[in-house]
Design a protein around this motif. Structure first.
Motif, short mmCIF file in Angstrom:
data_model
loop_
_atom_site.label_atom_id
_atom_site.label_comp_id
_atom_site.label_asym_id
_atom_site.label_seq_id
_atom_site.Cartn_x
_atom_site.Cartn_y
_atom_site.Cartn_z
N ALA A 33 -22.56 6.08 42.72
CA ALA A 33 -23.47 7.13 42.78
C ALA A 33 -24.13 7.65 41.38
CB ALA A 33 -22.93 8.60 43.23
N LEU A 34 -23.39 7.64 40.49
CA LEU A 34 -23.87 7.76 39.05
C LEU A 34 -24.70 6.43 38.65
CD1 LEU A 34 -24.00 9.60 36.60
CD2 LEU A 34 -21.84 8.79 35.87
N TRP A 35 -24.20 5.40 38.81
CA TRP A 35 -25.04 4.27 38.46
C TRP A 35 -26.45 4.17 39.20
CZ3 TRP A 35 -26.02 1.36 34.83
CH2 TRP A 35 -26.58 -0.01 34.88
N GLN A 36 -26.59 4.62 40.13
CA GLN A 36 -27.88 4.72 41.17
C GLN A 36 -28.80 5.44 39.91
OE1 GLN A 36 -29.11 2.54 43.32
NE2 GLN A 36 -27.50 1.70 42.96
N GLN A 37 -28.32 6.52 39.49
CA GLN A 37 -29.26 7.42 38.69
C GLN A 37 -29.46 6.90 37.32
OE1 GLN A 37 -30.88 10.07 40.10
NE2 GLN A 37 -29.81 8.96 42.06
N LEU A 38 -28.69 6.14 36.84
CA LEU A 38 -28.40 5.85 35.39
C LEU A 38 -29.21 4.61 35.11
CD1 LEU A 38 -25.02 6.61 34.00
CD2 LEU A 38 -27.07 7.91 33.81
N ARG A 39 -29.26 3.40 36.24
CA ARG A 39 -29.81 2.20 35.90
C ARG A 39 -31.23 2.09 35.78
NH1 ARG A 39 -30.96 -0.49 41.33
NH2 ARG A 39 -30.28 -2.37 40.39
N ARG A 42 -33.40 5.28 34.35
CA ARG A 42 -33.79 6.38 35.12
C ARG A 42 -33.60 7.63 34.41
NH1 ARG A 42 -32.21 3.40 40.80
NH2 ARG A 42 -33.78 2.21 40.92
N LEU A 43 -32.76 7.69 33.59
CA LEU A 43 -32.38 8.88 32.95
C LEU A 43 -32.96 8.94 31.58
CD1 LEU A 43 -30.71 11.74 33.11
CD2 LEU A 43 -29.00 10.63 31.92
N LEU A 110 -24.25 16.23 41.24
CA LEU A 110 -24.92 15.23 40.51
C LEU A 110 -25.75 15.59 39.43
CD1 LEU A 110 -24.76 12.24 39.52
CD2 LEU A 110 -26.26 11.70 41.70
N PRO A 111 -26.68 16.49 39.72
CA PRO A 111 -27.78 17.08 38.81
C PRO A 111 -27.16 17.60 37.70
CG PRO A 111 -28.23 17.67 41.10
CD PRO A 111 -26.69 17.02 41.16
N LEU A 114 -25.74 14.80 35.46
CA LEU A 114 -26.81 14.10 34.77
C LEU A 114 -27.32 14.88 33.48
CD1 LEU A 114 -28.78 12.64 37.89
CD2 LEU A 114 -27.42 11.24 36.15
#
Length: 125
Positions: A33-39, A42-43, A110-111, A114
Motif C-alpha cells: 500500500a505504501l509502495w503504491q503511493q511512493l513509486r 508520486r510523493l 495512510l495520508p 505520507l
C-alpha cells in the motif's frame, strides 16, 4: 560528515541482493500500500527505492536525494526493539534519517504516514 551516497559504489553481498529481490516480490500488504503511493516519484516528486541494501542492511524504502529511510514495522518488531535500534544507529551514522511506521498506521491512516514521510524529506533534498 559521513558519506551520504551510501548506495553509490557500495559492494553488496550477492545473497543480500537476492534476498532484497525476494522481499520486493513478497511485500506485506502495508508495504504494498505504501509502495503504491511512493513509486514513480508520486510523493512530491521524490524517488524512492524499495528493499534497498545499505551497509549490509535491507531497508524497506529509501529516498537517496533526501537521505531518508522508511521502515514499515509489523508485530514482530515488538520483540526486536534492540535489533531495530542497532539498525537505526548504523543508518543514522551514515547521515540517514530513519522513519518508522507500523503496518496499522499505513493501512488505517495512510495520508498521515505520507505527510510524515514528506516532512522528513523536506529540506533534505
Amino acid at each position: 560528515m559521513p558519506a551520504k551516497h551510501v548506495v553509490v559504489g557500495q559492494t553488496v553481498d550477492p545473497q543480500k541482493q537476492q534476498r532484497a529481490k525476494e522481499l520486493r516480490r513478497t511485500m506485506t500488504p502495508a508495504e504494498a500500500a505504501l509502495w503504491q503511493q511512493l513509486r514513480g516519484n508520486r510523493l512530491n516528486g521524490l524517488h524512492f527505492r524499495r528493499q534497498q541494501v545499505i551497509d549490509g542492511l535491507i531497508v524497506d524504502f529509501y529516498c537517496h536525494a533526501a537521505g531518508v529511510v522508511v521502515e514499515v514495522d509489523g508485530t514482530v518488531h515488538l520483540q526486536q526493539v534492540e535489533q531495530d535500534a542497532d539498525r537505526d544507529a548504523i543508518l543514522s551514522a551514515r547521515g540517514l534519517r530513519v522513519i518508522r511506521v507500523t503496518n496499522e498506521e499505513v493501512l488505517n491512516n495512510l495520508p498521515v504516514v505520507l505527510h510524515r514521510i514528506a516532512e522528513a524529506c523536506e529540506g533534505r533534498t
